[in-house]
Design a protein around this motif. Structure first.
Motif, PDB file in Angstrom:
ATOM      1  N   LYS A   3       0.833  -1.198   0.000  1.00 52.89           N
ATOM      2  CA  LYS A   3       0.000   0.000   0.000  1.00 52.89           C
ATOM      3  C   LYS A   3       0.868   1.250   0.000  1.00 52.89           C
ATOM      4  CE  LYS A   3      -4.205  -1.654   2.136  1.00 52.89           C
ATOM      5  NZ  LYS A   3      -5.152  -1.468   3.240  1.00 52.89           N
ATOM      6  N   ASP A  52      -2.756   2.313   6.353  1.00 53.36           N
ATOM      7  CA  ASP A  52      -4.145   2.581   6.730  1.00 53.36           C
ATOM      8  C   ASP A  52      -4.237   3.594   7.873  1.00 53.36           C
ATOM      9  OD1 ASP A  52      -5.149   0.868   4.763  1.00 53.36           O
ATOM     10  OD2 ASP A  52      -5.092  -0.864   6.111  1.00 53.36           O
ATOM     11  N   THR A  67      -5.209   5.702  -0.256  1.00 52.54           N
ATOM     12  CA  THR A  67      -4.208   4.648  -0.410  1.00 52.54           C
ATOM     13  C   THR A  67      -4.444   3.940  -1.732  1.00 52.54           C
ATOM     14  OG1 THR A  67      -5.536   3.010   0.770  1.00 52.54           O
ATOM     15  CG2 THR A  67      -3.933   4.249   2.071  1.00 52.54           C
ATOM     16  N   GLU A  69      -2.497   0.607  -4.293  1.00 53.96           N
ATOM     17  CA  GLU A  69      -1.518  -0.469  -4.279  1.00 53.96           C
ATOM     18  C   GLU A  69      -0.466  -0.213  -5.350  1.00 53.96           C
ATOM     19  OE1 GLU A  69      -3.607  -4.228  -4.429  1.00 53.96           O
ATOM     20  OE2 GLU A  69      -3.599  -4.233  -2.242  1.00 53.96           O
TER      21      GLU A  69
END
Length: 139
Positions: A3, A52, A67, A69
């Motif tokens: 992330k 997170d 966020t 990936e």
């Protein structure tokens, strides 16, 4: 994949430090980052040990952020190490959106963080060509 946080930061003196200060106060470690300038806002991309939680803290403090990936892949710490990865991606017709670097905390070897149009295909291209794709920067 790992992330990444993307934060819109006002393009003014001290604004970026306010972001990094908030994260430091909460014990969030920034492993790698890139900052891109625009007229009114800077785009700050970073990988941390708590993506997170970083998103939550930044949102609570009024920052527009999200966020996503990205792929993290080991680089050889030698002349041409980056070129080797880019050559394979180019030969396989992978178009990169952006790249930046980080490093392993334990052995200080370089890591390339990248985003591409099709991250799953790109990850497979890398793995099938012998590159180590990381699921965490703590690997």
């Amino acid at each position: 994949m790992i992330k990444q946080n993307i934060i819109f930061v006002e393009n003014r003196a001290g604004s970026l430090q306010k972001v990094t200060g908030l994260l430091a106060e909460k014990g969030i470690d920034i492993y790698g980052f890139a900052c891109f300038d625009a007229p009114e806002f800077a785009l700050f991309r970073m990988v941390t040990d708590q993506a997170d939680e970083a998103e939550k803290i930044l949102s609570e403090n009024g920052y527009m952020n999200r966020t996503t990936e990205v792929i993290a892949v080991d680089l050889k710490d030698q002349v041409g190490g980056l070129n080797e990865v880019l050559k394979v991606l180019g030969e396989c017709n992978v178009n990169l959106d952006y790249i930046y670097t980080s490093y392993h905390r334990g052995n200080s070897l370089p890591i390339m963080i990248l985003q591409a149009e099709d991250v799953f295909m790109t990850e497979n291209v890398l793995k099938n060509n012998g590159f180590r794709v990381l699921s965490s920067l703590e690997d």
